[in-house]
Motif scaffolding. Structure first.
Motif, PDB file in Angstrom:
ATOM      1  N   VAL A   1      13.727 -14.791   4.009  1.00  0.00           N
ATOM      2  CA  VAL A   1      12.094 -14.244   3.768  1.00  0.00           C
ATOM      3  C   VAL A   1      12.082 -12.724   3.982  1.00  0.00           C
ATOM      4  O   VAL A   1      12.402 -12.047   4.748  1.00  0.00           O
ATOM      5  CB  VAL A   1      11.214 -15.193   4.672  1.00  0.00           C
ATOM      6  N   GLY A   2      11.162 -12.035   3.016  1.00  0.00           N
ATOM      7  CA  GLY A   2      11.014 -10.816   2.993  1.00  0.00           C
ATOM      8  C   GLY A   2       9.724 -10.418   3.195  1.00  0.00           C
ATOM      9  O   GLY A   2       8.852 -11.572   2.942  1.00  0.00           O
ATOM     10  N   VAL A   3       9.467  -9.243   3.442  1.00  0.00           N
ATOM     11  CA  VAL A   3       8.103  -8.956   3.879  1.00  0.00           C
ATOM     12  C   VAL A   3       7.604  -7.634   3.088  1.00  0.00           C
ATOM     13  O   VAL A   3       8.167  -6.776   3.062  1.00  0.00           O
ATOM     14  CB  VAL A   3       7.717  -8.725   5.295  1.00  0.00           C
ATOM     15  N   VAL A   4       6.407  -7.519   2.338  1.00  0.00           N
ATOM     16  CA  VAL A   4       6.236  -6.478   1.755  1.00  0.00           C
ATOM     17  C   VAL A   4       4.649  -6.394   1.685  1.00  0.00           C
ATOM     18  O   VAL A   4       3.890  -7.238   1.505  1.00  0.00           O
ATOM     19  CB  VAL A   4       6.614  -6.506  -0.217  1.00  0.00           C
ATOM     20  N   LEU A   5       4.226  -5.085   2.286  1.00  0.00           N
ATOM     21  CA  LEU A   5       2.806  -4.970   2.786  1.00  0.00           C
ATOM     22  C   LEU A   5       2.038  -3.621   2.231  1.00  0.00           C
ATOM     23  O   LEU A   5       3.210  -2.566   2.244  1.00  0.00           O
ATOM     24  CB  LEU A   5       2.714  -4.964   4.080  1.00  0.00           C
ATOM     25  N   GLY A   6       1.297  -3.584   1.682  1.00  0.00           N
ATOM     26  CA  GLY A   6       0.659  -2.382   1.246  1.00  0.00           C
ATOM     27  C   GLY A   6      -0.485  -2.105   2.340  1.00  0.00           C
ATOM     28  O   GLY A   6      -1.108  -2.942   3.026  1.00  0.00           O
ATOM     29  N   THR A   7      -0.829  -0.837   2.537  1.00  0.00           N
ATOM     30  CA  THR A   7      -1.710  -0.569   3.433  1.00  0.00           C
ATOM     31  C   THR A   7      -2.188   1.289   3.194  1.00  0.00           C
ATOM     32  O   THR A   7      -1.491   1.819   2.651  1.00  0.00           O
ATOM     33  CB  THR A   7      -1.312  -0.480   4.856  1.00  0.00           C
ATOM     34  N   ASN A   8      -3.452   1.444   3.338  1.00  0.00           N
ATOM     35  CA  ASN A   8      -3.981   2.805   3.460  1.00  0.00           C
ATOM     36  C   ASN A   8      -4.136   3.352   4.608  1.00  0.00           C
ATOM     37  O   ASN A   8      -3.999   4.325   4.856  1.00  0.00           O
ATOM     38  CB  ASN A   8      -5.091   2.881   2.198  1.00  0.00           C
ATOM     39  N   PHE A   9      -4.856   2.583   5.289  1.00  0.00           N
ATOM     40  CA  PHE A   9      -5.237   2.931   6.707  1.00  0.00           C
ATOM     41  C   PHE A   9      -4.944   2.443   7.802  1.00  0.00           C
ATOM     42  O   PHE A   9      -5.558   2.228   8.911  1.00  0.00           O
ATOM     43  CB  PHE A   9      -6.894   2.796   6.605  1.00  0.00           C
ATOM     44  N   ALA A  10      -3.593   1.777   7.897  1.00  0.00           N
ATOM     45  CA  ALA A  10      -3.210   1.143   8.901  1.00  0.00           C
ATOM     46  C   ALA A  10      -2.854   2.017  10.299  1.00  0.00           C
ATOM     47  O   ALA A  10      -3.032   1.329  11.533  1.00  0.00           O
ATOM     48  CB  ALA A  10      -1.805   0.340   8.798  1.00  0.00           C
ATOM     49  N   ALA A  11      -2.669   3.278  10.076  1.00  0.00           N
ATOM     50  CA  ALA A  11      -2.379   4.000  11.334  1.00  0.00           C
ATOM     51  C   ALA A  11      -3.425   5.180  11.259  1.00  0.00           C
ATOM     52  O   ALA A  11      -3.420   5.828  12.392  1.00  0.00           O
ATOM     53  CB  ALA A  11      -1.034   4.741  10.968  1.00  0.00           C
TER      54      ALA A  11
END
Lengths: 85, 356
Positions: free
Chosen positions: B95-105
């Motif tokens: 299982v792989g994980v691909v995540l998009g984010t703009n404001f996580a940090a």
């Protein structure tokens, strides 16, 4: 046990409980942070950092291995903060 | 690259994990009437995520030092896995994980900046220090679930969640793993982002989809919600946006190529053109996609009266809308094309067919 010692123990217990994400009552003076409360090295450093900030004291990181439970943490802090035994 | 990629192996969506102010979990999502549109302008620019209870969803320990976006992502991953009925003992190497984010940090970095200015380095909590990294949400999903095949974070403004879905599809198609959790997770956005996204933004959201190769899904008798047939992503240069003929030529050939992957016998194509309402550039590209839709007799726009103008959940907006449509789809004869357009010129296309 004097009131001052108990107060310091309670304060350190609060700090440790918050960092370890458990209730203060779960921490006894001798319960092992690592084995009984799942503390890792990062959480140990966090406890150290919060204690330094609260008491405005500098504790060498070389002391970390000694800080295995509440009583041991108190002893280390007392030594560096100059708290009377 | 302006050529769509058609998927040969077949990638199916077998579960969705939405976390938003509208709904948490597929059952709630299916019952929500909204099309994930933005509310009309109101006094406050930031809407709270009141319904999210981390302790209830994640237990009493292990999340308090994590940024909100990581908490949302972890819950979304658990929900997607449960919805897909993934075996809890599934080998993490698959299982792989691909995540998009703009404001996580953003919130963390802002707080660190203020702490350093006020107190020096002592103001930074060692436990929180790793949270400045934009990939902490994706990493925590992998740590929490034990998924080790790959872990990728993408950050293109608004389109990152869709880029993540498409990247995961390609990774599965290329044989890197048979399963991936992909989508987006967002934390509290900075106020200035309202200028390029939408006047009202949510303080956080996440949506992960469980993607699998058809073989893997069939072997465990999963019940797919849809099959990803093709996809594309490209950057539309500003010069092209300003020339409608060139823009139509570019986008229409891309969409024509992508829908060629659809099987025969479908009754039509639903097209969801998702773009932030505050971006004129995105709107111009959206207009080209809408013209493409209008020119096809078998195509219809979806997205409600806003026509897909929505960005309140930043990069999680489009995955949430996609999950919403998959969760509520009742007709098994129409394809779904999602066209996601960012304010800086990124364009992502996903083409899905129903599954038998």
């Amino acid at each position: 046990m004097t009131t001052a010692i108990q107060q310091h123990l309670d304060e350190i217990r609060e700090i440790a409980a918050e960092v370890l994400e458990i209730e203060p009552e779960e921490i006894t003076e001798t319960s092992s942070f690592a084995e009984e409360h799942e503390a890792d090295s990062l959480r140990a450093i966090e406890i150290l950092a919060r204690i330094e900030k609260k008491y405005n004291v500098e504790i060498p990181q070389a002391e970390l291995p000694k800080m295995v439970n509440l009583r041991a943490v108190y002893d280390v802090v007392a030594q560096h903060a100059g708290w009377a035994a | 690259m302006s050529t769509p990629r058609l998927l040969d192996a077949g990638i199916v969506v077998t579960g969705v994990g939405p976390v938003s102010r509208h709904a948490i979990g597929r059952a709630e999502l299916a019952g929500v009437a909204t099309e994930w549109s933005d509310s009309p302008a109101r006094d406050e620019w930031l809407r709270p995520l009141d319904a999210f209870d981390a302790a209830r969803r994640l237990g009493r320990k292990g999340w308090r030092a994590l940024p909100p976006a990581a908490r949302y992502a972890m819950v979304a991953a658990r929900l997607a896995g449960e919805d897909a009925r993934l075996d809890a003992d599934l080998d993490g190497n698959l299982v792989g994980v691909v995540l998009g984010t703009n404001f996580a940090a953003d919130e963390t970095v802002d707080r660190f900046d203020r702490a350093v200015l006020a107190e020096g380095v002592r103001g930074i909590s060692p436990l929180e220090a790793p949270n400045f990294s934009i990939n902490v949400a994706a990493s925590q999903v992998s740590v929490d679930r034990g998924y080790r095949a790959f872990n990728i974070t993408l950050i293109d403004l608004f389109t990152a969640g869709s880029s993540a879905l498409w990247t995961a599809c390609q990774a599965l198609e290329d044989g890197r793993a048979p399963v991936a959790l992909a989508g987006a997770a967002e934390g509290r956005p900075p106020r200035q982002s309202t200028e390029v996204l939408a006047p009202t933004l949510d303080e956080g959201a996440a949506c992960l989809l469980c993607l699998e190769t058809t073989d893997h899904a069939a072997a465990r008798a999963a019940r797919p919600l849809g099959q990803v047939r093709a996809g594309a992503q490209l950057f539309v240069p500003a010069a092209v946006v300003e020339a409608p003929d060139r823009l139509d030529a570019l986008t229409h050939s891309l969409l024509d190529g992508a829908v060629r992957a659809l099987p025969a016998g479908l009754s039509g194509v639903d097209v969801d053109v998702v773009r932030p309402p505050a971006s004129a550039r995105a709107e111009a590209v959206a207009a080209a996609a809408i013209r493409w839709t209008a020119a096809r007799t078998d195509a219809a726009l979806v997205g409600g009266p806003d026509g897909g103008r929505a960005a309140a959940q930043a990069s999680a907006t489009a995955p949430l809308r996609l999950a919403s449509q998959l969760a509520r789809r009742t007709t098994a004869s129409r394809a779904l094309v999602q066209v996601v357009i960012g304010p800086e010129g990124h364009l992502v296309v996903l083409v899905l067919s129903p599954t038998a």
